[in-house]
Every structure is written in C-alpha cells, then in structure tokens.
Design a protein around this motif. Structure first.
Motif, mmCIF file in Angstrom:
data_model
loop_
_atom_site.group_PDB
_atom_site.id
_atom_site.type_symbol
_atom_site.label_atom_id
_atom_site.label_comp_id
_atom_site.label_asym_id
_atom_site.label_seq_id
_atom_site.Cartn_x
_atom_site.Cartn_y
_atom_site.Cartn_z
ATOM 1 N N SER A 102 0.844 -1.196 0.000
ATOM 2 C CA SER A 102 0.000 0.000 0.000
ATOM 3 C C SER A 102 0.877 1.243 0.000
ATOM 4 N N LYS A 103 0.748 2.023 -1.053
ATOM 5 C CA LYS A 103 1.576 3.236 -1.144
ATOM 6 C C LYS A 103 1.175 4.230 -0.063
ATOM 7 N N ALA A 104 -0.116 4.218 0.328
ATOM 8 C CA ALA A 104 -0.569 5.125 1.385
ATOM 9 C C ALA A 104 0.058 4.723 2.726
ATOM 10 N N TYR A 140 2.073 15.249 -13.824
ATOM 11 C CA TYR A 140 1.251 14.596 -12.806
ATOM 12 C C TYR A 140 1.797 13.209 -12.478
ATOM 13 N N VAL A 141 1.768 12.849 -11.209
ATOM 14 C CA VAL A 141 2.216 11.511 -10.783
ATOM 15 C C VAL A 141 1.049 10.863 -10.055
ATOM 16 N N VAL A 142 0.496 9.810 -10.668
ATOM 17 C CA VAL A 142 -0.741 9.191 -10.178
ATOM 18 C C VAL A 142 -0.473 7.707 -9.954
ATOM 19 N N LYS A 143 -0.603 7.254 -8.690
ATOM 20 C CA LYS A 143 -0.201 5.881 -8.352
ATOM 21 C C LYS A 143 -1.348 5.086 -7.753
ATOM 22 N N ASP A 144 -1.654 3.983 -8.386
ATOM 23 C CA ASP A 144 -2.595 3.021 -7.795
ATOM 24 C C ASP A 144 -2.052 2.653 -6.410
ATOM 25 N N GLY A 152 1.314 0.328 -12.138
ATOM 26 C CA GLY A 152 0.226 1.122 -11.562
ATOM 27 C C GLY A 152 0.495 2.614 -11.518
ATOM 28 N N VAL A 153 1.682 3.027 -12.013
ATOM 29 C CA VAL A 153 2.057 4.436 -11.895
ATOM 30 C C VAL A 153 1.972 5.112 -13.255
ATOM 31 N N VAL A 154 1.284 6.246 -13.307
ATOM 32 C CA VAL A 154 1.257 7.036 -14.532
ATOM 33 C C VAL A 154 1.903 8.381 -14.227
ATOM 34 N N ILE A 174 -1.663 10.612 -5.217
ATOM 35 C CA ILE A 174 -1.230 11.617 -6.194
ATOM 36 C C ILE A 174 -0.155 12.449 -5.521
ATOM 37 N N GLU A 175 0.971 12.597 -6.224
ATOM 38 C CA GLU A 175 2.095 13.234 -5.526
ATOM 39 C C GLU A 175 2.864 14.185 -6.405
ATOM 40 N N GLU A 176 3.696 14.920 -5.733
ATOM 41 C CA GLU A 176 4.607 15.877 -6.336
ATOM 42 C C GLU A 176 5.573 15.142 -7.275
ATOM 43 N N PHE A 177 5.888 15.756 -8.413
ATOM 44 C CA PHE A 177 6.850 15.185 -9.357
ATOM 45 C C PHE A 177 8.266 15.391 -8.820
ATOM 46 N N LEU A 178 9.042 14.324 -8.802
ATOM 47 C CA LEU A 178 10.428 14.408 -8.336
ATOM 48 C C LEU A 178 11.347 14.380 -9.551
ATOM 49 N N ASP A 179 12.181 15.385 -9.661
ATOM 50 C CA ASP A 179 13.044 15.507 -10.820
ATOM 51 C C ASP A 179 14.458 15.099 -10.416
ATOM 52 N N PRO A 181 17.926 11.928 -11.251
ATOM 53 C CA PRO A 181 18.195 10.521 -11.560
ATOM 54 C C PRO A 181 17.672 9.603 -10.457
ATOM 55 N N GLU A 182 17.286 8.394 -10.878
ATOM 56 C CA GLU A 182 16.767 7.409 -9.917
ATOM 57 C C GLU A 182 17.840 6.404 -9.540
ATOM 58 N N VAL A 183 17.790 5.981 -8.291
ATOM 59 C CA VAL A 183 18.711 4.961 -7.772
ATOM 60 C C VAL A 183 17.893 3.931 -7.012
ATOM 61 N N PHE A 203 15.894 0.869 -15.484
ATOM 62 C CA PHE A 203 15.282 1.631 -16.584
ATOM 63 C C PHE A 203 13.831 1.205 -16.678
ATOM 64 N N LYS A 204 12.929 2.051 -16.189
ATOM 65 C CA LYS A 204 11.535 1.647 -16.018
ATOM 66 C C LYS A 204 10.699 1.766 -17.288
ATOM 67 N N ARG A 205 11.073 2.691 -18.165
ATOM 68 C CA ARG A 205 10.239 2.896 -19.355
ATOM 69 C C ARG A 205 10.541 1.850 -20.419
ATOM 70 N N VAL A 271 12.505 9.493 -1.352
ATOM 71 C CA VAL A 271 12.020 8.138 -1.647
ATOM 72 C C VAL A 271 10.876 8.220 -2.663
ATOM 73 N N ILE A 272 11.009 7.477 -3.751
ATOM 74 C CA ILE A 272 9.920 7.351 -4.734
ATOM 75 C C ILE A 272 8.979 6.231 -4.302
ATOM 76 N N GLU A 273 9.566 5.132 -3.876
ATOM 77 C CA GLU A 273 8.755 3.991 -3.437
ATOM 78 C C GLU A 273 9.617 3.059 -2.611
ATOM 79 N N PHE A 274 8.928 2.256 -1.799
ATOM 80 C CA PHE A 274 9.584 1.122 -1.145
ATOM 81 C C PHE A 274 9.047 -0.158 -1.771
HETATM 82 P P1 AMP Z 1 6.961 3.324 -8.572
HETATM 83 O O1 AMP Z 1 6.139 2.119 -8.929
HETATM 84 O O2 AMP Z 1 6.421 4.118 -7.444
HETATM 85 O O3 AMP Z 1 8.415 3.022 -8.501
HETATM 86 O O4 AMP Z 1 6.922 4.266 -9.845
HETATM 87 C C1 AMP Z 1 7.373 3.798 -11.090
HETATM 88 C C2 AMP Z 1 8.194 4.876 -11.761
HETATM 89 O O5 AMP Z 1 7.405 6.054 -11.924
HETATM 90 C C3 AMP Z 1 9.392 5.331 -10.947
HETATM 91 O O6 AMP Z 1 10.503 4.541 -11.099
HETATM 92 C C4 AMP Z 1 9.620 6.704 -11.516
HETATM 93 O O7 AMP Z 1 10.305 6.632 -12.747
HETATM 94 C C5 AMP Z 1 8.227 7.197 -11.769
HETATM 95 N N1 AMP Z 1 7.788 7.978 -10.601
HETATM 96 C C6 AMP Z 1 7.124 7.516 -9.507
HETATM 97 N N2 AMP Z 1 6.907 8.499 -8.621
HETATM 98 C C7 AMP Z 1 7.436 9.608 -9.147
HETATM 99 C C8 AMP Z 1 7.532 10.985 -8.713
HETATM 100 N N3 AMP Z 1 6.989 11.384 -7.570
HETATM 101 N N4 AMP Z 1 8.171 11.853 -9.525
HETATM 102 C C9 AMP Z 1 8.695 11.463 -10.699
HETATM 103 N N5 AMP Z 1 8.637 10.202 -11.173
HETATM 104 C C10 AMP Z 1 8.011 9.284 -10.422
#
Ligand code: AMP
Ligand code: GLY
Length: 417
Positions: A102-104, A140-144, A152-154, A174-179, A181-183, A203-205, A271-274
């Motif tokens: 649960s992202k929440a 916009y960052v929209v996560k199931d 589940g993330v758009v 729904i969250e703030e866009f993080l600009d 590089p990802e690690v 590389f997620k895309r 943190v983008i996600e755990f």
């Molecule tokens: P997640 O499943 O939460 O890892 O999201 C999948 C991908 O969506 C991430 O690896 C990021 O590339 C992108 N993403 C998720 N959250 C954000 C955010 N807040 N800002 C920018 N990109 C995001």
C-alpha cells in the motif's frame, strides 16, 4: 544448508544462481521456478500465494531456509506461515510487506519516521483526485495504491490521462513530481540491523530514451560511477534505518529485503517507493557483483542475527543486465514463441555473460516464452562499457519472434565514465 526459493522470475534465477555457487548450500529447490532455474535448482510445483502449501513443501524438503522472492506472496503473508511452521524464512511478514502493498501505508510510515519523500494526497473520490492534480500541477504523478507489478504508476503532463488513471483506481496516491536521476538501493535487514547492498539503476520505461509506458524494468547496471560515494551512508541514515526502526516501533518489524527507490533531486534524496523484496532487474546486477556467499547473509536476516554478519565484499567489476521482453509488453504480451540462441550464449559468452530466465517454460524440446519479461541477459566487465558490450553481444544471439529490448541500458553512465 538446504534452501527453497519461492518464485519464478529472473530475480529468482539470479538468487538461485548465487545460492548454487555458495559452498554452504547443499541442496537448492525452487517453486515454481522456470526453464532456466531448472538448470541450477530442483523445481517443484506450488501455488506461491498459498502459505500452507509453501510451508508443507519446505517441511517435506527439509528446507533450512525459505527465500520468498516476489511481492504477492509476501503481501499475502506466506512468510508468516513458513515462520509459524518453525522454518527460517527470508522475507517480511504480510503486515510489514504493506510497505510495498500500500503506497498510502508507506507514506504514513515515512511521515512518522521523517523519511524524505514526495508530498502526496491519498484520494478515493474523483473530486479528491481533481483537487490533488490541481494542487500539484504537471507533470502529474498518479499511483494506484495497491500492487500493480510496476504498472500502476502514470507520470504524464496530460491532465486528462492523469484524471482517467486516478478515477480508475479505488484508492490512488497523487504526488509531487520528483526531478532527478533514480537509484535503487537494497538493504538486507533482520528488523533491527540494516545492511545496505550496492546501488543500481533501473530503466523503467519500455523504450529507448525513457520513452513509452512504465514497465517492471527493462534493464539495470551497477555500480553508479556518477553517484556521490557518500550516498549509501546517507540513505542508510536518513531512509533505511529510520524506516526499519519505525516498523519495529509499530510492532510489525520488517525483516528481509528493503528496497528503496530513490530520486536524487536538487533538494536532496527523496524516496519514490519502497518495495519489500529484491528488485527485478536490479538484483541481477547487484548479485553479479556480490562476492560474499549469499545463503549465510539471508539466514542471518531470517534468524535475527544480522549483527553477526561480517561486512559484505564486492567485486571490483561492473555489471549490466538487459531485459528481453515479449511482443506487446507491457500491454498484453504474446507468449508461446520459441526462444533460440541460448546454447550459443552458454558456449560463446559465458562466464562473462549469461541468461537469467523470467517468463520461460519448456515445451517439448524447446524453451518458449511464457510471460512479458522473458529473460534478462546479464554481463560483467572491467567497466560499464565492457559489461554493456558483452551484454548486447549476447542479446544479439537471442532469436525470439517479436521480442523487444532497450538498446541504451547503461549507455549514458558508460559514456560519462
Ligand atoms: P513506482 O512504482 O512508485 O516506482 O513508480 C514507477 C516509476 O514512476 C518510478 O521509477 C519513476 O520513474 C516514476 N515515478 C514515480 N513516482 C514519481 C515521482 N513522484 N516523480 C517522478 N517520477 C516518479
Ligand atoms: N525494478 C523495479 C522493481 O523491481 O520493482
């Protein structure tokens, strides 16, 4: 040590490969596995979501350690059932796995422990969705809220697309866009002690140049020559340890693999996600570089004795993995296509490059595709340039009708190095 690994993706193939090379492992089993894992472990059919069935299989096999790979069984509480049966298990409880489930919930844990993450709203109605989108603006960052296999993330500048995804989910963050590089940084923990592994980048895309839809991950590399050498210590102190401490404080300690998906923004690490398990495909490159035998580390985590684990040792080599996916992945992938070229890689490219299977199975004498991500070609080298060359040379030998892969995995990092 007799070890049973639950799962059947490239991550589990990477885990099984490392465990098969560990002199302490006397028997290696995997359930359900796949065509590639069958070469290093004995396979057993099992419903990985059925904790009772997994525990019974572990008991029958005399397993001394069960490693649960994927998130769905962890969230379903499979590790709890195995532990209740008295068998050491690497993987968090169902409750602790809510960090991924649960992202929440994850946002709540981060808020309580002061872990830096994107500002967010959890929404359940179209009105709340509209208000949150309006508050943040594009992109916009929209996560199931729930598990969605990385899909589940758009992330989009298109308000209408963001709205439609938000409306389609029961509960959405729904969250703030993080600009930045990802690690991906993984840590092994027993609920108290936290042992970070080496960072990797995923590389997620789906398409080159980070175009196309989000996927489960199309490739990865490690190390990250561009990253601050203090990054691991900083993330341990500001993210990993506080999160583990908070879950212990809540009475739901997290033991297993804690995966922090991070954005390195201009304002610091966020943190983008755990995730509650090893990442796929990052595991393929992280384990390719780990010199310390794996089984003992996982057993220490399962037994709550990680403080007795000596420091991990890493190879001074780079690793790159390239995912070969089915036609139409990540939509509805086509399956059942024969895969050729695997023997040539084993003959020509090993040991520097090898194939880790994901969605594959035997069909008669052939190996055929059986999922979206079909396999992951992993290679090591003196640096990223050499590891890339070896990985792509091996990818070039794979013949799979309609297959797709990215051609730019680790390209930028190799060029800058
Ligand atoms: P997640 O499943 O939460 O890892 O999201 C999948 C991908 O969506 C991430 O690896 C990021 O590339 C992108 N993403 C998720 N959250 C954000 C955010 N807040 N800002 C920018 N990109 C995001
Ligand atoms: N590579 C992304 C994940 O494992 O979720």
């Amino acid at each position: 040590m007799k070890v049973l690994v639950i799962g059947g993706g490239a991550r589990e193939h990477a885990l099984c490969r490392s465990l098969s090379l560990d002199p302490d492992v006397t028997a290696l089993h995997c359930a359900p596995g796949n065509a590639g894992i069958a070469e290093v472990a004995e396979l057993h059919p099992v419903d990985a979501l059925d904790g009772t069935a997994v525990a019974a299989l572990a008991r029958d096999l005399g397993a001394e350690l069960v490693v649960v790979g994927p998130e769905a069984p962890l969230v379903a509480g499979v590790a709890d059932v195995v532990r209740e049966a008295g068998i050491p298990c690497f993987g968090p409880s169902g409750q602790a796995a809510q960090l991924e489930g649960s992202k929440a919930f994850a946002k709540d844990v981060m808020a309580s422990s002061g872990v830096p993450t994107a500002r967010s709203y959890a929404c359940t109605t179209p009105e709340e969705v509209d208000r949150a989108l309006d508050a943040f603006g594009p992109p916009y960052v929209v996560k199931d809220d729930g598990l969605a296999a990385g899909k589940g993330v758009v992330v989009t500048a298109d308000l209408e697309a963001a709205r439609q995804h938000g409306y389609a989910c029961d509960r959405v963050v729904i969250e703030e866009f993080l600009d930045g590089p990802e690690v991906s940084l993984f840590a092994i923990t027993d609920g108290t002690t936290v042992l970070p592994l080496t960072p990797a980048q995923d590389f997620k895309r789906a398409l080159d140049g980070d175009e196309g839809p989000n996927t489960g991950g199309m490739g990865a590399y490690s190390p990250l020559p561009w990253a601050d050498p203090k990054l691991v210590d900083e993330v341990l102190e500001t993210v990993l340890q506080p999160t583990v401490d908070e879950l212990r404080r809540r009475g739901t300690p997290f033991s297993g693999l804690l995966y922090a998906g991070l954005a390195i923004t201009g304002r610091g690490v966020r943190v983008i996600e755990f995730n509650a398990r090893f990442g796929d495909p990052e595991t393929q490159v992280v384990l390719a570089r780990l010199r310390t035998p794996l089984a003992g580390v996982l057993l220490h985590a399962a037994n709550g004795t990680l403080d007795a684990q000596p420091a991990l040792s890493w190879r001074d080599e780079a690793a790159v993995t390239v995912v070969v996916a089915s036609h139409n992945y990540p939509g509805t992938p086509r399956t059942g296509d024969p895969i050729e070229g695997l023997d040539e890689i084993a003959a020509e490219d090993a040991p520097h490059a090898y194939v880790l299977h994901a969605g594959t199975k035997h069909s008669g004498d052939a190996v055929v595709s059986a999922g979206g991500r079909v396999l992951s070609v992993t290679a090591t080298g003196a640096d990223l340039t050499e590891a890339r060359e070896r990985a792509y040379a091996a990818v070039g030998r794979i013949r799979l009708d309609g297959a797709q892969h990215r051609t730019d995995i680790a390209a930028q990092a190799a060029a800058a190095n």
